[in-house]
Design a protein around this motif. Structure first.
Motif, short mmCIF file in Angstrom:
data_model
loop_
_atom_site.label_atom_id
_atom_site.label_comp_id
_atom_site.label_asym_id
_atom_site.label_seq_id
_atom_site.Cartn_x
_atom_site.Cartn_y
_atom_site.Cartn_z
N LEU A 87 11.44 3.40 7.04
CA LEU A 87 10.28 4.28 7.02
C LEU A 87 10.07 4.89 5.64
CD1 LEU A 87 10.63 6.11 10.46
CD2 LEU A 87 9.21 4.14 9.87
N PHE A 88 11.16 5.14 4.94
CA PHE A 88 11.07 5.71 3.59
C PHE A 88 10.28 4.79 2.66
CE2 PHE A 88 12.67 6.48 -0.70
CZ PHE A 88 12.61 7.86 -0.80
N LEU A 89 10.53 3.49 2.76
CA LEU A 89 9.83 2.53 1.91
C LEU A 89 8.46 2.15 2.46
CD1 LEU A 89 12.82 0.17 1.00
CD2 LEU A 89 11.81 1.99 -0.39
N LEU A 90 8.27 2.32 3.77
CA LEU A 90 7.00 1.96 4.38
C LEU A 90 5.93 3.02 4.12
CD1 LEU A 90 5.51 -0.04 6.26
CD2 LEU A 90 6.31 1.34 8.19
N ALA A 91 6.31 4.28 3.99
CA ALA A 91 5.35 5.38 3.85
C ALA A 91 4.41 5.21 2.66
CB ALA A 91 6.10 6.71 3.79
N PRO A 92 4.90 4.97 1.43
CA PRO A 92 3.95 4.80 0.31
C PRO A 92 3.07 3.58 0.46
CG PRO A 92 6.19 4.30 -0.38
CD PRO A 92 6.30 4.91 0.98
N ILE A 93 3.58 2.52 1.13
CA ILE A 93 2.75 1.33 1.35
C ILE A 93 1.58 1.67 2.27
CG2 ILE A 93 2.75 -1.00 2.34
CD1 ILE A 93 5.69 -1.22 1.55
N ILE A 94 1.84 2.46 3.31
CA ILE A 94 0.75 2.88 4.22
C ILE A 94 -0.28 3.70 3.46
CG2 ILE A 94 0.22 4.33 6.20
CD1 ILE A 94 2.89 3.54 7.40
N THR A 95 0.19 4.66 2.67
CA THR A 95 -0.73 5.53 1.93
C THR A 95 -1.60 4.72 0.98
OG1 THR A 95 0.86 7.36 2.04
CG2 THR A 95 -0.86 7.49 0.35
N PHE A 96 -1.00 3.78 0.26
CA PHE A 96 -1.75 2.98 -0.71
C PHE A 96 -2.71 2.03 -0.01
CE2 PHE A 96 -1.93 -0.90 -3.38
CZ PHE A 96 -2.63 -0.36 -4.45
N THR A 97 -2.27 1.41 1.08
CA THR A 97 -3.11 0.45 1.80
C THR A 97 -4.32 1.12 2.42
OG1 THR A 97 -1.15 -0.88 2.32
CG2 THR A 97 -3.13 -1.29 3.62
N VAL A 98 -4.12 2.29 3.04
CA VAL A 98 -5.23 3.01 3.65
C VAL A 98 -6.25 3.41 2.59
CG1 VAL A 98 -5.84 5.17 4.81
CG2 VAL A 98 -3.91 3.82 5.63
N ALA A 99 -5.77 3.77 1.40
CA ALA A 99 -6.70 4.15 0.32
C ALA A 99 -7.58 2.98 -0.10
CB ALA A 99 -5.91 4.68 -0.87
N LEU A 100 -7.10 1.75 0.11
CA LEU A 100 -7.88 0.57 -0.30
C LEU A 100 -8.84 0.07 0.78
CD1 LEU A 100 -5.30 -1.66 -2.22
CD2 LEU A 100 -7.04 -0.16 -3.17
N SER A 245 7.72 3.14 -5.65
CA SER A 245 7.36 3.85 -4.42
C SER A 245 6.62 5.14 -4.74
CB SER A 245 8.60 4.14 -3.58
OG SER A 245 9.56 4.86 -4.34
N PHE A 246 7.05 5.84 -5.80
CA PHE A 246 6.31 7.01 -6.25
C PHE A 246 4.95 6.61 -6.83
CE2 PHE A 246 5.09 9.85 -9.73
CZ PHE A 246 5.00 11.06 -9.06
N ALA A 247 4.92 5.50 -7.57
CA ALA A 247 3.66 5.05 -8.16
C ALA A 247 2.63 4.71 -7.09
CB ALA A 247 3.91 3.84 -9.05
N LEU A 248 3.07 4.17 -5.96
CA LEU A 248 2.12 3.86 -4.89
C LEU A 248 1.48 5.13 -4.33
CD1 LEU A 248 3.91 1.00 -2.90
CD2 LEU A 248 1.94 0.82 -4.42
N PHE A 249 2.27 6.20 -4.20
CA PHE A 249 1.68 7.47 -3.79
C PHE A 249 0.66 7.94 -4.83
CE2 PHE A 249 5.42 8.38 -0.96
CZ PHE A 249 4.68 8.59 0.18
N TRP A 250 1.02 7.81 -6.09
CA TRP A 250 0.14 8.25 -7.18
C TRP A 250 -1.16 7.45 -7.19
CZ3 TRP A 250 0.37 12.57 -9.72
CH2 TRP A 250 -0.26 12.73 -10.95
N LEU A 251 -1.04 6.13 -7.07
CA LEU A 251 -2.23 5.28 -7.04
C LEU A 251 -3.07 5.56 -5.80
CD1 LEU A 251 -0.65 1.88 -8.16
CD2 LEU A 251 -2.16 3.33 -9.51
N GLY A 252 -2.42 5.73 -4.65
CA GLY A 252 -3.16 6.04 -3.43
C GLY A 252 -3.91 7.35 -3.52
#
Length: 348
Positions: A87-100, A245-252
């Protein structure tokens, strides 16, 4: 594009290939735009604080965001020992994907949209509301109290202002009579005072102002950035994250900011239409007008962040539940009552 591929590949493969190309045409420039608006954000803050901002890497510092991206890419991804790794690694992926994925229904011009669906506005609400799952998962999976507190704050904040945004959008739907974003843009083409958009509409302009403020809260931008209050939560729900993983949050986060700027422009300020209904202005491609409006709203986002102090959490919640919610609900009755008195009367 489908017809161009169909002769050699058949309809199914032509549709698939055309859709992939359309997605890349939106996603790749969006990633470049995110990098550049991070630079623009920092330069605007610097100018308002009488500082220089990024000015070393590349001409005028234009490559600073890419240098920062390279830095986080080369860092080690550290997962806390007690964290839920999956879940730790999945969370930023969800945030970034939803933003797209929300960009799929944003129209850039007449017919220039990936998915011109009739329920585009409902899709925006449904898809954007999924972003809260990435934030909640990041805070909980970190197994640290400060990210968890921040995730709870963020979830409560996003849910609170999504309610007000929902009622604001109901007013837009009532006025235009459609959930389709392209139809909403065309409904703003006005021959009264030659102004496109709702700037002169006394019923819709207050909703535009409320939507802009709610956009700040929905994207956790100042003065609503309680989720990353440095004095209390170190860095919010992102505290335990590093590297990409931090960068995905930032990009999202910045992709969401651009999305909210695009929605402000599309729903209330004429979208791809020129600001004035004057024939020569229509020779400028609609996508240029939309980009100009997005940049204007992004400047407002940066201006607010550079000048407005942060709210206390009770003030943030009071504004959402005791001001925006009742006002937006009352405005739904006001708009619907006005439309019933005018449009029914005209029809009869």
């Amino acid at each position: 594009m489908i017809s161009w591929f169909e002769s050699s590949l058949g309809y199914d493969w032509a549709f698939f290939l055309a859709t992939i190309i359309d997605i890349l045409v939106i996603a790749l420039p969006l990633m470049l735009a995110v990098a550049m608006i991070i630079y623009a954000d920092r330069k605007i803050w610097a100018a308002m604080a009488l500082r220089r901002g990024p000015n070393v890497v590349g001409p005028f510092g234009l490559l600073q965001s890419f240098a920062d991206g390279l830095k986080v890419f080369l860092q080690e991804t550290i997962v806390p020992a007690a964290a839920n790794r999956t879940l730790f690694l999945l969370a930023p992926i969800i945030t970034f994907t939803v933003a797209l994925i929300v960009w799929a229904v944003v129209p850039f011009g007449v017919g220039v949209v990936l998915a011109d669906i009739n329920v585009g506005l409902l899709y925006v609400l449904a898809a954007s509301s999924l972003g809260v799952y990435g934030i909640i998962l990041s805070g909980w999976a970190s197994n640290s109290k400060y990210p968890f507190y921040s995730a709870l704050r963020a979830a409560a904040q996003m849910v609170s202002y999504e309610v007000a945004i929902g009622f604001i959008l109901i007013s837009v739907v009532l006025w235009t009579g459609s959930f389709n974003l392209s139809a909403i843009v065309m409904a703003q083409k006005s021959h009264v005072w030659f102004i496109n958009g709702y700037i002169l509409n006394p019923l819709m302009f207050p909703m535009a102002v409320m939507f802009f403020i709610s956009s700040l809260a929905e994207t956790q931008r100042a003065p609503f950035d309680l989720t990353e209050a440095e004095s209390e939560l170190v860095a919010g729900y992102q505290t335990e994250y590093s590297s990409m993983s931090f960068a995905l949050f930032w990009l999202g986060e910045y992709a969401n900011v651009l999305l909210m700027c695009a929605l402000n422009a599309t729903l209330f300020w004429g979208g791809w239409l020129p600001p004035v209904d004057w024939a020569p202005l229509y020779y400028v491609p609609g996508i240029i007008w939309l980009f100009a409006k997005i940049l204007f709203f992004f400047f407002l986002f940066s201006w607010v962040k550079a000048t407005v102090p942060r709210y206390r959490y009770d003030q943030l919640m009071r504004l959402g539940w005791k001001v925006f919610l009742p006002v937006s609900l009352f405005w739904v009755f006001l708009v619907s009552g006005y439309l019933m008195l005018t449009r029914v009367g005209v029809g009869s």
